[in-house]
Design an enzyme around this catalytic site. Structure first.
Site, PDB file in Angstrom:
ATOM      1  N   LYS A  85      67.307  40.799  12.608  1.00  0.00           N
ATOM      2  CA  LYS A  85      67.219  41.895  13.572  1.00  0.00           C
ATOM      3  C   LYS A  85      65.863  41.935  14.278  1.00  0.00           C
ATOM      4  CE  LYS A  85      65.638  45.672  10.589  1.00  0.00           C
ATOM      5  NZ  LYS A  85      64.407  45.984  11.287  1.00  0.00           N
ATOM      6  N   THR A  86      64.796  41.573  13.562  1.00  0.00           N
ATOM      7  CA  THR A  86      63.471  41.600  14.195  1.00  0.00           C
ATOM      8  C   THR A  86      63.394  40.587  15.326  1.00  0.00           C
ATOM      9  OG1 THR A  86      62.473  42.273  12.095  1.00  0.00           O
ATOM     10  CG2 THR A  86      60.999  41.412  13.775  1.00  0.00           C
ATOM     11  N   ASP A 116      64.163  50.797  16.309  1.00  0.00           N
ATOM     12  CA  ASP A 116      64.413  50.034  15.080  1.00  0.00           C
ATOM     13  C   ASP A 116      64.759  50.994  13.940  1.00  0.00           C
ATOM     14  OD1 ASP A 116      64.613  47.910  13.343  1.00  0.00           O
ATOM     15  OD2 ASP A 116      62.445  47.668  13.073  1.00  0.00           O
ATOM     16  N   GLU A 117      65.543  50.510  12.980  1.00  0.00           N
ATOM     17  CA  GLU A 117      65.914  51.288  11.787  1.00  0.00           C
ATOM     18  C   GLU A 117      66.534  52.638  12.165  1.00  0.00           C
ATOM     19  OE1 GLU A 117      65.902  49.858   9.044  1.00  0.00           O
ATOM     20  OE2 GLU A 117      64.254  48.436   8.901  1.00  0.00           O
ATOM     21  N   GLN A 147      72.454  50.542   4.956  1.00  0.00           N
ATOM     22  CA  GLN A 147      71.131  50.605   4.339  1.00  0.00           C
ATOM     23  C   GLN A 147      70.450  51.957   4.589  1.00  0.00           C
ATOM     24  OE1 GLN A 147      68.668  46.871   4.178  1.00  0.00           O
ATOM     25  NE2 GLN A 147      70.038  46.197   5.796  1.00  0.00           N
ATOM     26  N   ARG A 200      68.466  42.051  -1.543  1.00  0.00           N
ATOM     27  CA  ARG A 200      67.066  41.595  -1.579  1.00  0.00           C
ATOM     28  C   ARG A 200      66.989  40.175  -2.144  1.00  0.00           C
ATOM     29  NH1 ARG A 200      65.949  43.986   2.134  1.00  0.00           N
ATOM     30  NH2 ARG A 200      68.162  44.478   2.083  1.00  0.00           N
TER      31      ARG A 200
END
Length: 737
Positions: free
Chosen positions: A48-49, A238-239, A269, A616
């Site tokens: 995503k970044t 973002d987020e 998330q 993770r």
């Protein structure tokens, strides 16, 4: 020299397109869909970044906007800096004019330019939490409210929740009744109003005000809103799943004009409701922005197929989600997720440490291993084990167990109980919880201690028998000194673990944290419970205190190759080769408090937290649960978490110790059959009353030893054990003596 951001020049020369070559198909779609509202559902490890930074570069290079016409909002300053650096590297140009920053940073910049419209000056100050507490204490005193009964921190928590929801005092007054409004017998809103008035008088704002005042500017001053709507032709967030109501409203107002709003997030998330985040913001994006496009990033570049399959199967049980399925290359199957049952927490720590040491012997690095716990108190068992075997570690996002404030405070109480001349410990806790024993009240104690050459605790015990201190603080000090004398006598006849539990209760220290309304308070109570549990591992209180001193005196290492220990909440955004997930038991994970406070919504957030933990892991994930836990120095049987049942069997490998849940070994039968159906021997006993140990019969339990059955309830037995006392256990754990 030509202007690098001359829109006309950019239109004449075709922009370079090599920056798009590194994207997969859906990433490219997300970058090039520049017009209109767009929601990018970016699963864990899907890049995503890269999409965010490339999208910003693409808009600039294609001449769609000037840098100062673009707003990129993140949740941390670090993320904003990294994004800015990556965009600059992509286009090989300076992007200082681009509006990068957190919600609060951007809102503060806008507020500076219009501060007078909300009653502030442009040079207003932003106060921190310490100043907030100090100010609220003054307000409570002015309203003749006892801060001991109604702590300022509790009021602050309520005010912050109002501000997270974008509610001014007037709006809070008409909002549904809450704990905040009920503060001080229904005076919460009035205190909120007094707090806001005081802030304006001081030309100050807290962090919540930055957005709250921003909403006031946008809703009451149309010209201000129009000015910023015109400036920001493109907005990227973002987020997005972590936004609260105030942030959502602020963004929605800004994006109403051009409607070029791109939000990147993952509803699976969203794990921060306890600090105001609203998963509903991302779930209703299409409704809020008609005609919105949704692009799903599902190609995962981090984890193996088995890890992704297990995580996807788990999260599919959530009803409140937009839906996506992560996948990776077919050849990247990797190891199945291991689900391992153990007898207790100590064995859990041994299993994890053994596995980590085996990985190190095989050439693995310790810093690529992570132990992710649901609650902070769980770290103690792993810290103790790692210290014992010399395995270096670090606690990420928090302090080591014995360095935590509440643990240090409790240990100070213990030290004075066994060592009355420990002045540092006495000074630490004499007014904790607050007893009205300030510096002035304690000055005679210090003078007496110095003049007589005695400890502060001894001086305090002597001075309370005189009139040297005013009656009220003298009574409080006498209660404390009498308490220490009583607890010392109890240590002569009672188990030290039980005495410390009594001491923490009678001193008011535990109650202080129970009344505390801060987010961290419940975890501190759990840590104190774990401290009581730890005491049971030592013969005496002196032995325990010596152990703590040795642990605290250990030299820190400069080596960066350390095992990582952290909570699941702290792990978001990180990744490791090997991830260990202990404590997957009902009541602990999903956490009982989350279920009690938020019902189904709480369960779904707990499941999202489990999903975050699994994703993770790059190469291997190990889930563990213990059949028994010692809580507040009492052994309790536990059941495997329902989340274990929800892991697809084709992606997981099940193991348990011999005799655990019927003694079933790897995948002999589905795991849910072990939880929801009696084990074979238990079923046989149920079918034949003669085979079931009757009430009053002697039995043997692997953990607690010999005992006698007092009562039964289904598959649970209440047993009076010879040494462990009365416990409740599962019938399949016992055998006739």
């Amino acid at each position: 020299m030509t202007d690098p951001f001359d829109l006309d020049a950019a239109a004449e020369a075709p922009p370079p397109n090599d920056y798009l070559a590194a994207l997969n198909q859906t990433q490219g779609q997300a970058v090039e869909a520049t017009e209109g509202p767009l929601l990018v559902l970016a699963g864990a490890g899907t890049g995503k970044t890269r999409v965010l930074t490339t999208r910003l570069a693409h808009i600039l290079l294609t001449g769609l906007a000037w840098p100062n016409q673009m707003l990129a909002v993140t949740f941390t300053n670090r993320a904003a800096r990294q994004m800015k650096d990556r965009v600059a590297a992509l286009i090989n140009r300076n992007v200082d004019d681009l509006w990068f920053g957190t919600f609060h940073a951007i809102a503060a910049r806008i507020l500076r330019r219009h501060a007078e419209l909300v009653g502030l000056k442009s040079n207003y100050s932003i106060i921190d939490s310490d100043d907030q507490i100090r100010l609220l204490k003054q307000i409570l005193a002015a309203h003749d409210i006892d801060e001991k009964n109604w702590p300022a921190r509790g009021l602050l928590f309520g005010i912050e929740r109002w501000k997270d929801r974008g509610l001014t005092p007037d709006q809070a007054e008409s909002a549904p009744e809450s704990d905040a409004s009920a503060f001080a017998h229904g005076r919460g809103v009035a205190l909120y109003r007094a707090y806001q008035d005081r802030l304006l008088a001081l030309n100050a704002a807290d962090f919540g005000d930055l957005l709250l005042h921003g909403l006031t500017l946008f809703t009451r001053h149309a010209e201000v809103l129009e000015r910023w709507q015109k400036q920001f032709r493109y907005i990227l967030v973002d987020e997005y799943q972590d936004t609260n109501v105030a942030q959502y409203l602020w963004l929605r107002l800004l994006a109403q004009s051009h409607k070029n709003l791109c939000c990147v997030g993952d509803d699976d998330q969203s794990i921060y409701s306890w600090r105001g985040a609203e998963v509903a913001n991302i779930l209703r994006f299409e409704k809020d922005f008609p005609g919105a496009k949704i692009i799903r990033l599902e190609r995962n570049y981090r984890s193996t197929a088995h890890i992704l399959g297990a995580a996807s199967g788990l999260i599919a049980h959530n009803a409140g989600r937009l839906g996506k399925t992560l996948w990776t290359d077919p050849g990247n199957a990797g190891e199945k997720v291991v689900v391992q049952g153990v007898w207790d927490g100590d064995e859990e720590a041994r299993v994890v440490s053994d596995r980590i040491e085996a990985l190190r012997r095989d050439g693995g690095r310790l810093d690529e291993c992570a132990v992710l716990v649901r609650a902070g108190f769980q770290t103690r068992a792993f810290e103790e084990r790692f210290i014992t075997i010399g395995l270096p570690y670090r606690v990420i996002g928090g302090l080591r167990f014995y360095e935590r404030q509440e643990i240090r405070d409790a240990i100070a109480y213990m030290r004075i109980t066994v060592q009355a001349d420990h002045d540092l410990a006495f000074e630490r806790i004499v007014n904790l919880p607050k007893r009205g024993l300030g510096a002035a009240s304690l000055r005679p104690v210090h003078l007496l201690a110095r003049s007589k050459g005695i400890s502060l605790a001894v001086a305090a015990a002597a001075i309370v028998e005189t009139d040297e201190i005013r009656p009220k603080p003298r009574a409080a000090l006498k209660t404390l000194t009498d308490g220490f004398e009583r607890w010392r006598k109890l240590l002569e006849t009672q188990p030290h673990g039980e005495v410390i539990g009594v001491m923490l209760e009678e001193s008011g220290y535990l109650e202080m944290w129970r009344k505390d309304k801060s987010v961290s308070a419940p975890g501190r109570v759990e840590n104190l419970g774990e401290l009581e549990r730890a005491l049971g591992d030592f013969e005496s209180l002196d032995d325990f205190l010596e152990h703590v001193s040795l642990v605290m005196d250990m030299d820190s290492t400069d080596d960066n190759d350390l095992v990582n220990i952290m909570t699941l909440h702290s792990a978001k955004g990180l990744e490791f080769d090997s991830v260990f997930l202990p404590g997957w038991e009902e009541g602990l994970f999903p956490h009982e408090r989350a279920l009690m406070e938020n019902d189904d919504a709480g369960l779904e957030e707990e499941r999202r937290l489990a999903y975050v933990g699994l994703t993770r892991a790059r190469r291997r994930a190990v889930v563990l649960f213990a059949a028994n836990r010692r809580i507040y120095n009492q052994w309790q049987s536990s059941l495997p978490s329902r989340f274990i049942d929800e892991l697809p069997e084709e992606h997981s490998l099940r193991r348990s110790a011999t005799g655990l849940y019927g003694g079933l070994s790897e995948q002999a039968v589905p795991w849910r059959a072990r939880r929801r159906a009696p084990a074979p021997e238990a079923a046989a006993r149920a079918a034949s009353p003669a085979g079931s140990p009757p009430i009053g019969s002697r039995i043997f339990h692997q953990k607690f030893g010999y005992g006698r059955i007092l009562a039964s309830d289904g598959d649970k037995l209440e047993v009076a054990f010879d040494k462990a006392g009365v416990k409740k256990v599962i019938d399949s754990f016992v055998e006739p003596a």
